[in-house]
Design an enzyme around this catalytic site. Structure first.
Site, PDB file in Angstrom:
ATOM      1  N   ILE A   1      47.637  35.245  39.032  1.00 29.91           N
ATOM      2  CA  ILE A   1      46.641  35.733  38.053  1.00 29.91           C
ATOM      3  C   ILE A   1      47.294  36.315  36.803  1.00 29.91           C
ATOM      4  O   ILE A   1      46.696  36.311  35.722  1.00 29.91           O
ATOM      5  CB  ILE A   1      45.712  36.765  38.739  1.00 29.91           C
ATOM      6  CG1 ILE A   1      44.379  36.897  37.977  1.00 29.91           C
ATOM      7  CG2 ILE A   1      46.389  38.130  38.913  1.00 29.91           C
ATOM      8  CD1 ILE A   1      43.300  37.638  38.730  1.00 29.91           C
TER       9      ILE A   1
ATOM     10  N   GLY B   1      50.996  43.564  46.470  1.00 31.99           N
ATOM     11  CA  GLY B   1      50.076  42.458  46.177  1.00 31.99           C
ATOM     12  C   GLY B   1      49.810  42.248  44.691  1.00 31.99           C
ATOM     13  O   GLY B   1      50.698  42.392  43.856  1.00 31.99           O
TER      14      GLY B   1
ATOM     15  N   ASP C   1      48.072  44.057  42.728  1.00 33.26           N
ATOM     16  CA  ASP C   1      48.223  45.341  42.009  1.00 33.26           C
ATOM     17  C   ASP C   1      49.673  45.497  41.534  1.00 33.26           C
ATOM     18  O   ASP C   1      49.962  45.831  40.384  1.00 33.26           O
ATOM     19  CB  ASP C   1      47.846  46.464  42.988  1.00 33.26           C
ATOM     20  CG  ASP C   1      47.558  47.793  42.317  1.00 33.26           C
ATOM     21  OD1 ASP C   1      47.391  48.788  43.035  1.00 33.26           O
ATOM     22  OD2 ASP C   1      47.519  47.832  41.074  1.00 33.26           O
TER      23      ASP C   1
ATOM     24  N   TYR D   1      44.031  44.619  52.632  1.00 35.73           N
ATOM     25  CA  TYR D   1      42.802  45.255  53.158  1.00 35.73           C
ATOM     26  C   TYR D   1      42.104  44.415  54.232  1.00 35.73           C
ATOM     27  O   TYR D   1      41.072  44.813  54.748  1.00 35.73           O
ATOM     28  CB  TYR D   1      41.849  45.603  52.013  1.00 35.73           C
ATOM     29  CG  TYR D   1      42.267  46.837  51.201  1.00 35.73           C
ATOM     30  CD1 TYR D   1      43.425  47.536  51.514  1.00 35.73           C
ATOM     31  CD2 TYR D   1      41.514  47.289  50.123  1.00 35.73           C
ATOM     32  CE1 TYR D   1      43.814  48.650  50.786  1.00 35.73           C
ATOM     33  CE2 TYR D   1      41.890  48.407  49.379  1.00 35.73           C
ATOM     34  CZ  TYR D   1      43.039  49.084  49.732  1.00 35.73           C
ATOM     35  OH  TYR D   1      43.432  50.192  49.001  1.00 35.73           O
TER      36      TYR D   1
HETATM   37  N1  APR Z   1      47.863  36.596  41.640  1.00 38.82           N
HETATM   38  C1  APR Z   1      46.691  36.334  42.270  1.00 38.82           C
HETATM   39  N2  APR Z   1      46.404  36.753  43.517  1.00 38.82           N
HETATM   40  C2  APR Z   1      47.363  37.458  44.165  1.00 38.82           C
HETATM   41  C3  APR Z   1      48.614  37.778  43.573  1.00 38.82           C
HETATM   42  C4  APR Z   1      48.840  37.312  42.258  1.00 38.82           C
HETATM   43  N3  APR Z   1      49.985  37.566  41.608  1.00 38.82           N
HETATM   44  N4  APR Z   1      49.341  38.504  44.480  1.00 38.82           N
HETATM   45  C5  APR Z   1      48.582  38.604  45.591  1.00 38.82           C
HETATM   46  N5  APR Z   1      47.400  37.971  45.411  1.00 38.82           N
HETATM   47  C6  APR Z   1      46.280  37.801  46.334  1.00 38.82           C
HETATM   48  C7  APR Z   1      46.570  37.951  47.812  1.00 38.82           C
HETATM   49  O1  APR Z   1      47.111  36.737  48.335  1.00 38.82           O
HETATM   50  C8  APR Z   1      45.164  38.195  48.339  1.00 38.82           C
HETATM   51  O2  APR Z   1      44.497  36.965  48.554  1.00 38.82           O
HETATM   52  O3  APR Z   1      45.329  38.818  46.058  1.00 38.82           O
HETATM   53  C9  APR Z   1      44.474  38.937  47.189  1.00 38.82           C
HETATM   54  C10 APR Z   1      44.259  40.410  47.443  1.00 38.82           C
HETATM   55  O4  APR Z   1      45.371  40.901  48.182  1.00 38.82           O
HETATM   56  P1  APR Z   1      46.051  42.325  47.840  1.00 38.82           P
HETATM   57  O5  APR Z   1      46.736  42.242  46.550  1.00 38.82           O
HETATM   58  O6  APR Z   1      46.809  42.733  49.054  1.00 38.82           O
HETATM   59  O7  APR Z   1      44.793  43.298  47.631  1.00 38.82           O
HETATM   60  P2  APR Z   1      43.766  43.919  48.673  1.00 38.82           P
HETATM   61  O8  APR Z   1      43.691  43.149  49.931  1.00 38.82           O
HETATM   62  O9  APR Z   1      42.516  44.160  47.882  1.00 38.82           O
HETATM   63  O10 APR Z   1      44.454  45.315  49.033  1.00 38.82           O
HETATM   64  C11 APR Z   1      44.566  46.271  48.011  1.00 38.82           C
HETATM   65  O11 APR Z   1      46.912  46.455  48.295  1.00 38.82           O
HETATM   66  O12 APR Z   1      48.458  46.105  46.694  1.00 38.82           O
HETATM   67  C12 APR Z   1      47.780  47.076  47.344  1.00 38.82           C
HETATM   68  O13 APR Z   1      47.576  48.848  45.750  1.00 38.82           O
HETATM   69  C13 APR Z   1      46.858  47.825  46.420  1.00 38.82           C
HETATM   70  O14 APR Z   1      46.333  49.475  48.043  1.00 38.82           O
HETATM   71  C14 APR Z   1      45.842  48.332  47.385  1.00 38.82           C
HETATM   72  C15 APR Z   1      45.695  47.187  48.378  1.00 38.82           C
END
Ligand code: APR
Length: 172
Positions: free
Chosen positions: A12, A33, A35, A126
């Protein structure tokens, strides 16, 4: 207004839009992830603005959305929203996930955003089940675009992993 919903597979932080939506946590201080990727590539400016938001309103509650600059990312804004942690489905997870999409889209309208990208919120760390999350995401986006949207022309759902990508393509 005929608004397009696109599904792409990729990172993204590489896609040029007006607003990138971040799957943040309630502290707004970054994490892993998506974030982690957004803060790493976007730079310190994003964290500085997150800290200003923390000072004014604490953090960001699950289901709510706040915005900052996008720093060095190919966007004007990052909209940070906090998805629900999956606890089995009896803690209002579905409605909270829908609220992430709805509140991010509302905020995008207030900012005059025309193009916006979403990650698959809550489906990583999550552990929200991907199939249900995809359904909630697309239904909520579609409903908003049909009933409330004022500015958005394109919504891009960015899938990082193959499973999400297949699920979104099947449901689109
Ligand atoms: N671009 C797009 N999607 C991504 C990227 C990226 N660079 N990196 C990871 N993802 C995807 C993951 O594969 C997943 O499908 O984003 C989706 C959400 O995963 P997470 O980033 O782990 O987010 P979430 O499950 O909502 O958990 C949030 O994770 O990173 C920490 O600080 C954040 O505590 C929060 C938690």
């Amino acid at each position: 207004m005929n608004t397009k919903i696109e599904v792409v597979k990729g990172d993204i932080t590489e896609i040029k839009v007006d607003a990138i939506v971040n799957a943040a946590n309630s502290s707004l201080l970054g994490g892993g992830g998506v974030d982690g990727a957004i803060h790493r590539k976007g730079g310190l400016e994003i964290l500085e603005e997150c800290q200003i938001i923390r000072c004014s309103q604490g953090g960001c509650k699950t289901g709510e959305a706040v915005y900052t600059t996008a720093g060095m990312l190919p966007a004007r804004y990052v909209i940070h929203t906090v998805g629900p942690v999956w606890h089995g489905g009896n803690k209002n997870e579905n409605e909270l996930l829908a609220a992430c999409y709805r509140n991010s889209l509302h905020l995008a309208n207030e900012l005059g955003v025309k193009t916006i990208s979403f990650p698959n919120i809550s489906t990583g760390v999550y552990h929200f089940p991907k199939e249900a999350a995809a359904e909630i995401a697309l239904n909520t986006i579609r409903n908003f675009l049909e009933t409330e949207n004022k500015t958005i022309e394109t919504v891009i759902c960015v899938c990082f992993d193959e499973k999400n990508y297949r699920l979104y393509l099947d449901k689109l």
